[in-house]
Design an enzyme around this catalytic site. Structure first.
Site, PDB file in Angstrom:
ATOM      1  N   GLY A  23       0.680  -1.172  -0.049  1.00 26.09           N
ATOM      2  CA  GLY A  23       0.039   0.106   0.045  1.00 26.09           C
ATOM      3  C   GLY A  23       0.857   1.348   0.078  1.00 26.09           C
ATOM      4  N   LYS A  24       0.392   2.272  -0.413  1.00 25.50           N
ATOM      5  CA  LYS A  24       1.061   3.386  -0.483  1.00 25.50           C
ATOM      6  C   LYS A  24       0.191   4.677   0.028  1.00 25.50           C
ATOM      7  CE  LYS A  24       4.402   4.916  -3.854  1.00 25.50           C
ATOM      8  NZ  LYS A  24       5.571   4.822  -2.946  1.00 25.50           N
ATOM      9  N   GLY A  25       0.628   5.720   0.425  1.00 25.95           N
ATOM     10  CA  GLY A  25      -0.344   6.911   0.758  1.00 25.95           C
ATOM     11  C   GLY A  25       0.654   8.174   0.858  1.00 25.95           C
ATOM     12  N   PHE A  27       2.103   9.955   2.935  1.00 21.88           N
ATOM     13  CA  PHE A  27       3.124  10.103   3.714  1.00 21.88           C
ATOM     14  C   PHE A  27       4.052   8.606   3.920  1.00 21.88           C
ATOM     15  CE2 PHE A  27       1.416  14.166   4.447  1.00 21.88           C
ATOM     16  CZ  PHE A  27       0.381  13.933   4.820  1.00 21.88           C
ATOM     17  N   GLY A  28       3.628   7.714   3.372  1.00 23.51           N
ATOM     18  CA  GLY A  28       4.259   6.462   3.591  1.00 23.51           C
ATOM     19  C   GLY A  28       4.131   5.423   2.660  1.00 23.51           C
ATOM     20  N   SER A  29       4.817   4.268   2.810  1.00 26.72           N
ATOM     21  CA  SER A  29       4.229   3.192   2.000  1.00 26.72           C
ATOM     22  C   SER A  29       4.220   1.778   3.035  1.00 26.72           C
ATOM     23  CB  SER A  29       5.340   3.010   0.920  1.00 26.72           C
ATOM     24  OG  SER A  29       6.566   2.862   1.364  1.00 26.72           O
ATOM     25  N   ASP A 142      -9.481   9.170  10.028  1.00 25.73           N
ATOM     26  CA  ASP A 142      -9.318   8.644   8.695  1.00 25.73           C
ATOM     27  C   ASP A 142      -9.902   7.447   8.535  1.00 25.73           C
ATOM     28  OD1 ASP A 142      -6.595   8.537   6.251  1.00 25.73           O
ATOM     29  OD2 ASP A 142      -8.761   8.965   5.873  1.00 25.73           O
TER      30      ASP A 142
HETATM   31  C1  U8P Z   1      -1.361   5.649   4.368  1.00 23.52           C
HETATM   32  C2  U8P Z   1      -0.232   5.495   3.856  1.00 23.52           C
HETATM   33  S1  U8P Z   1       0.386   3.747   4.082  1.00 23.52           S
HETATM   34  O1  U8P Z   1       1.308   3.635   3.137  1.00 23.52           O
HETATM   35  O2  U8P Z   1       0.932   3.822   5.446  1.00 23.52           O
HETATM   36  N1  U8P Z   1      -0.721   2.845   4.212  1.00 23.52           N
HETATM   37  C3  U8P Z   1      -1.379   2.365   3.001  1.00 23.52           C
HETATM   38  C4  U8P Z   1      -2.465   1.482   4.321  1.00 23.52           C
HETATM   39  C5  U8P Z   1      -3.796   1.947   4.180  1.00 23.52           C
HETATM   40  C6  U8P Z   1      -4.191   0.957   5.345  1.00 23.52           C
HETATM   41  N2  U8P Z   1      -4.748   0.372   6.088  1.00 23.52           N
HETATM   42  N3  U8P Z   1      -1.984   0.034   4.099  1.00 23.52           N
HETATM   43  C7  U8P Z   1      -1.882  -0.671   5.185  1.00 23.52           C
HETATM   44  C8  U8P Z   1      -1.706  -2.142   4.416  1.00 23.52           C
HETATM   45  C9  U8P Z   1      -1.391  -3.360   5.245  1.00 23.52           C
HETATM   46  N4  U8P Z   1      -1.727  -4.430   4.376  1.00 23.52           N
HETATM   47  C10 U8P Z   1      -1.627  -5.583   4.949  1.00 23.52           C
HETATM   48  N5  U8P Z   1      -1.761  -6.539   3.876  1.00 23.52           N
HETATM   49  C11 U8P Z   1      -2.330  -6.799   2.416  1.00 23.52           C
HETATM   50  C12 U8P Z   1      -2.633  -7.997   2.220  1.00 23.52           C
HETATM   51  C13 U8P Z   1      -2.889  -8.124   0.965  1.00 23.52           C
HETATM   52  C14 U8P Z   1      -3.039  -6.825   0.089  1.00 23.52           C
HETATM   53  C15 U8P Z   1      -3.440  -7.104  -1.537  1.00 23.52           C
HETATM   54  O3  U8P Z   1      -3.254  -6.147  -1.919  1.00 23.52           O
HETATM   55  O4  U8P Z   1      -4.133  -8.282  -1.618  1.00 23.52           O
HETATM   56  C16 U8P Z   1      -4.603  -8.435  -2.735  1.00 23.52           C
HETATM   57  C17 U8P Z   1      -5.396  -9.656  -2.636  1.00 23.52           C
HETATM   58  C18 U8P Z   1      -3.585  -8.607  -3.972  1.00 23.52           C
HETATM   59  C19 U8P Z   1      -5.670  -7.501  -3.265  1.00 23.52           C
HETATM   60  C20 U8P Z   1      -2.804  -5.659   0.704  1.00 23.52           C
HETATM   61  C21 U8P Z   1      -2.348  -5.656   1.762  1.00 23.52           C
HETATM   62  N6  U8P Z   1      -1.242  -5.842   6.047  1.00 23.52           N
HETATM   63  C22 U8P Z   1      -0.888  -4.669   6.867  1.00 23.52           C
HETATM   64  N7  U8P Z   1      -0.486  -4.788   8.128  1.00 23.52           N
HETATM   65  C23 U8P Z   1      -0.310  -3.496   8.445  1.00 23.52           C
HETATM   66  C24 U8P Z   1      -0.556  -2.809   7.737  1.00 23.52           C
HETATM   67  C25 U8P Z   1      -1.020  -3.513   6.564  1.00 23.52           C
HETATM   68  C26 U8P Z   1      -1.665  -1.692   3.123  1.00 23.52           C
HETATM   69  N8  U8P Z   1      -1.754  -0.453   2.750  1.00 23.52           N
HETATM   70  C27 U8P Z   1      -1.515   2.293   5.167  1.00 23.52           C
END
Ligand code: U8P
Length: 294
Positions: A23-25, A27-29, A142
């Protein structure tokens, strides 16, 4: 350099193996990594949030986010695991539990067969997580389906505390100076109009998350673009002030739409608190179980 806090669990950067971006936002990723000190791929999968240093986001803010997450202990909030100092200790990353099913938007778009009982279970878990936050005087600021992560088919967790603030003891709200970065669609009228955030503005956002849940995060409902026109915060704010609200999602139980409308009371004092919302959701869940038996 950043002094190591005694209670912090420190992960060594050299053992964190990058796997993919999660994930990306602004201020962070967040990246999926394997923490593999033995080097034999038996290490655990973790989610690592890295700071995207730019003029708006500072290491100070990131350290506050780390501190906030490190004190939370709630099954409905993503778990903190520790920190990782980058080489030269000029920056740090936040290490959290990895939730395998991604966020609620992707999950609901993938599994369109989720029934009302499952959605109510998710809603009650988010509500309990928010009750916990409120008990510690934190406002999330948020709350949105994009920031709700799916741990399993029966467990969701609140994540992303980058905008979370603690409410001072002498007030029941937090006023931010810089205008928010979040899309206005989740903002309560007083947050749009006065940058005023409180547990009751989180309740407004919870109503929007309920709508996202019961409309399978169908973006056609978002009034961000109405008939090709981009909705500005002013006209969205005006629409809210003349009592325009999102229509009920199709197949949404009337009692659930009633909860959404309670959350969207223009006057924040008229909105329910999270404990009342939790009780009402439990009642609707019981009625669903009775109907099923009937
Ligand atoms: C705001 C700036 S940010 O950059 O800090 N940021 C974005 C944020 C938004 C929120 N919440 N974020 C958290 C996670 C995240 N993802 C996960 N697992 C997954 C597992 C699978 C997938 C995925 O795509 O699977 C498919 C099946 C291909 C669709 C995506 C994530 N586990 C986590 N544990 C702690 C955080 C965390 C991702 N994006 C926080």
């Amino acid at each position: 350099s950043i002094p190591a806090q005694p209670e912090q669990t420190v992960f060594e950067e050299r053992h964190l193996r990058f796997i993919s971006s999660l994930g990306k936002g602004n201020f962070g990723s967040v990246e999926l990594c394997r923490y593999d000190p033995l080097g034999d791929n038996t290490g655990e999968l973790v989610a690592v949030k890295k700071l995207q240093p730019n003029e708006k986001s500072t290491l100070e803010d990131f350290k506050k986010e780390v501190k906030i997450l490190s004190i939370f202990e709630c099954e409905y909030i993503v778990k903190y695991k520790g920190i990782c100092y980058s080489t030269g200790r000029l920056s740090m990353s936040l290490v959290m539990e990895y939730l395998p099913h991604g966020n609620l938007i992707g999950y609901l778009n993938t599994y369109q067969h989720i029934n009302t009982r499952r959605m109510l279970l998710f809603a009650s878990q988010i509500c309990k997580g928010m009750e916990y936050l409120q008990s510690l005087r934190y406002v999330h600021r948020d709350l949105a389906a994009r920031n709700i992560l799916v741990a399993s088919e029966s467990l969701v967790k609140i994540a992303d505390f980058g905008l979370t603030k603690v409410i001072p003891f002498d007030k029941d709200y937090y006023r931010v100076m810089q205008p928010g970065e979040s899309p206005i669609f989740w903002y309560a009228p007083e947050s749009i109009n006065e940058s005023r955030f409180s547990h009751k503005s989180d309740v407004w956002s919870f109503g929007v998350v309920l709508h996202e849940l019961f409309s399978y995060c169908n973006t056609n409902y978002n009034p961000k673009r109405v008939g090709g026109l981009t909705v500005t915060s002013l006209c969205f704010f005006h629409a809210l002030s003349i009592n325009w609200r999102l229509p009920a999602p199709s197949n949404c139980p009337p009692e659930v739409y009633g909860l959404m409308k309670q959350c969207w009371a223009y006057n924040f004092e008229e909105r329910p608190c999270f404990s009342s919302l939790g009780k009402q959701i439990e009642t609707i869940m019981q009625e669903e179980r009775d109907n099923l038996k009937g």
